[in-house]
Enzyme design. Structure first.
Site, PDB file in Angstrom:
ATOM      1  CB  SER A  78      -0.975   0.249   1.193  1.00  0.00           C
ATOM      2  OG  SER A  78      -1.979  -0.824   1.208  1.00  0.00           O
ATOM      3  CB  THR A  79       4.122   2.171   1.733  1.00  0.00           C
ATOM      4  OG1 THR A  79       4.452   0.991   1.508  1.00  0.00           O
ATOM      5  CG2 THR A  79       3.431   2.365   3.199  1.00  0.00           C
ATOM      6  N   PRO A 106      -0.763   6.484   3.612  1.00  0.00           N
ATOM      7  CG  PRO A 106      -2.125   8.271   4.848  1.00  0.00           C
ATOM      8  CD  PRO A 106      -2.020   7.310   3.752  1.00  0.00           C
ATOM      9  CG  ASP A 107       3.286   3.474   8.741  1.00  0.00           C
ATOM     10  OD1 ASP A 107       2.444   3.280   9.619  1.00  0.00           O
ATOM     11  OD2 ASP A 107       4.468   3.249   9.263  1.00  0.00           O
ATOM     12  CG  PHE A 108      -2.919   4.647   9.845  1.00  0.00           C
ATOM     13  CD1 PHE A 108      -3.306   4.116   8.681  1.00  0.00           C
ATOM     14  CD2 PHE A 108      -2.880   3.575  10.780  1.00  0.00           C
ATOM     15  CE1 PHE A 108      -3.766   2.767   8.352  1.00  0.00           C
ATOM     16  CE2 PHE A 108      -3.146   2.244  10.499  1.00  0.00           C
ATOM     17  CZ  PHE A 108      -3.628   1.799   9.580  1.00  0.00           C
ATOM     18  NE  ARG A 109      -1.248  -0.122  13.690  1.00  0.00           N
ATOM     19  CZ  ARG A 109      -1.738  -0.629  12.544  1.00  0.00           C
ATOM     20  NH1 ARG A 109      -1.231  -0.433  11.452  1.00  0.00           N
ATOM     21  NH2 ARG A 109      -3.120  -1.106  12.813  1.00  0.00           N
ATOM     22  CG  ASN A 130      -2.878  -3.432   2.921  1.00  0.00           C
ATOM     23  OD1 ASN A 130      -2.050  -3.619   4.312  1.00  0.00           O
ATOM     24  ND2 ASN A 130      -2.359  -3.854   1.950  1.00  0.00           N
ATOM     25  CG  ASP A 150      -5.047   0.102   1.173  1.00  0.00           C
ATOM     26  OD1 ASP A 150      -5.610  -0.652   0.427  1.00  0.00           O
ATOM     27  OD2 ASP A 150      -4.117  -0.074   1.837  1.00  0.00           O
ATOM     28  CG  HIS A 170      -6.285  -6.201  10.315  1.00  0.00           C
ATOM     29  ND1 HIS A 170      -4.862  -6.060  10.193  1.00  0.00           N
ATOM     30  CD2 HIS A 170      -6.338  -7.274  11.021  1.00  0.00           C
ATOM     31  CE1 HIS A 170      -4.278  -6.728  10.618  1.00  0.00           C
ATOM     32  NE2 HIS A 170      -4.897  -7.568  11.195  1.00  0.00           N
ATOM     33  CB  CYS A 228     -26.450   0.786  12.955  1.00  0.00           C
ATOM     34  SG  CYS A 228     -27.030   1.539  14.289  1.00  0.00           S
ATOM     35  CB  CYS A 275     -28.151   3.979  12.162  1.00  0.00           C
ATOM     36  SG  CYS A 275     -29.479   2.824  11.932  1.00  0.00           S
TER      37      CYS A 275
HETATM   38 ZN   LIG Z   1     -29.136   1.483  13.825  1.00  0.00          ZN
END
Ligand SMILES: [Zn+2]
Length: 348
Positions: free
Chosen positions: A63-64, A69-72, A143, A145, A162, A170, A194
């Protein structure tokens, strides 16, 4: 279990394990007497269709190159965006407890990663080609994304370990929605609600402590059935994803395309393991070349590029109006910008 180097996976310190394993394997050269498999051999196996139940494990390394972006990592653009929310630590954005108190940081991430901002790269399109040729049994990705879907790999070939922004649930009534239904909210910095019960709607991203998607169970049949395993751009550090590399039969070639040796490729190497180390996209492109698929790949990428361009112009469906969202633990979320942006919703 003990690795060959004698280090326990959890007790041993990683640097020691790696160097010890490398030293031993270097002398052994894997299983003695057996010819070491090469990337060219693997390409040959695929070309001759001697392998046609390919399982792929993919991670951030694919993905990079698309600019995700590497959010970590502190210092990345996204992390700086999140600093305005004063989150205690980056992982908090994937914690349910934090989400229900303050969903804004997560939706800032959602806005960034919602389908449409980024484009797949050659690594994704290589996997798409595997699918087009009927060789892909399943792609397991860590990933979030969604670039595998954007690249045209159908959801039934995917296990998004993930989670995904493609669907949402909801948090109160548990109804499921297509992620697209909330695109406008997310893009306009509103926490989506919702349409039925006004609960906060959470994209189906797996938070810490949450169950992995049901589809993850497919690994129970996929890995024993696989006749080739690709591990691309992942450090194999996150369980239970990480252990899967050891779940293919011992006769099955395993190919690592990654910056460095990771997981069992470092500490429990098999004679039919292949490691293509260095730049991930470069490694994939080398394989594509060995396969003789370069032209086909170019054509596919050009075609898809045009499609993505058209897709971004489509009209969004009208969105229902919400003023307040009901959050799971039973508190009204009152800090939504929607209240400020819509004068009629202001209650005095
Ligand atoms: Zn709901």
């Amino acid at each position: 279990p003990l690795s060959r180097s004698g280090c326990h996976r959890t007790q041993g310190s990683r640097p020691f394990c790696l160097s010890a394993a490398r030293a031993i394997l270097g002398k052994w050269g894997g299983d003695e007497g057996k010819q070491k498999l090469t990337l060219k051999d693997v390409a040959e196996l695929l070309r001759k269709k001697e392998c046609q139940r390919v399982v792929v494990m993919a991670g951030a390394g694919i993905s990079t190159p698309s600019g995700i972006p590497d959010f970590r990592s502190p210092g990345s653009g996204l992390y700086s965006n999140l600093e305005q929310y004063d989150i205690p630590y980056p992982e908090a954005i994937f914690e349910l407890g934090y989400f229900f108190t303050n969903p804004k940081p997560f939706f800032t991430l959602a806005k960034e990663l919602y389908p449409g901002n980024y484009r797949p790269n050659s690594a994704h399109y290589f996997l798409r080609l595997l699918h087009d040729k009927g060789l892909l049994l399943r792609l397991y990705t860590q990933n979030i994304d969604g670039l595998e879907r954007v690249a045209g790999i159908p959801p039934d070939r995917l296990v998004e370990a993930h989670g995904t922004f493609a669907t949402a649930t909801c948090t109160v009534c548990q109804r499921n929605f297509p992620g697209e239904d909330f695109r406008k909210d997310v893009m306009e910095d509103r926490v989506p609600c919702c349409p039925v019960c006004t609960g906060v709607v959470k994209p189906d991203i797996v938070f810490f402590g949450e169950q992995l998607p049901q589809r993850f169970l497919l690994h129970l049949t996929d890995f024993p059935m696989a006749d080739l395993l690709f591990v691309i751009g992942t450090s194999l550090e996150v369980e239970p994803f990480a252990s899967l590399a050891g779940a293919v039969r011992s006769s099955v070639p395993r190919v690592l395309i990654n910056r460095e040796l990771v997981g069992p490729f470092a500490w429990q190497q098999r004679h039919n393991d292949v490691a293509q180390l260095g730049d991930v996209v470069g490694g994939v492109e080398k394989l594509v070349e060995l396969l003789g698929w370069s032209d086909e790949m170019q054509t596919l990428m050009q075609k898809e590029k045009e499609k993505v361009g058209r897709g971004s112009e489509r009209q969004l469906p009208p969105q229902p109006l919400h003023s307040l969202c009901w959050s799971y633990p039973g508190e009204w979320v009152t800090t939504l910008p929607r209240v400020q942006k819509t004068p009629k919703a202001t209650q005095t």
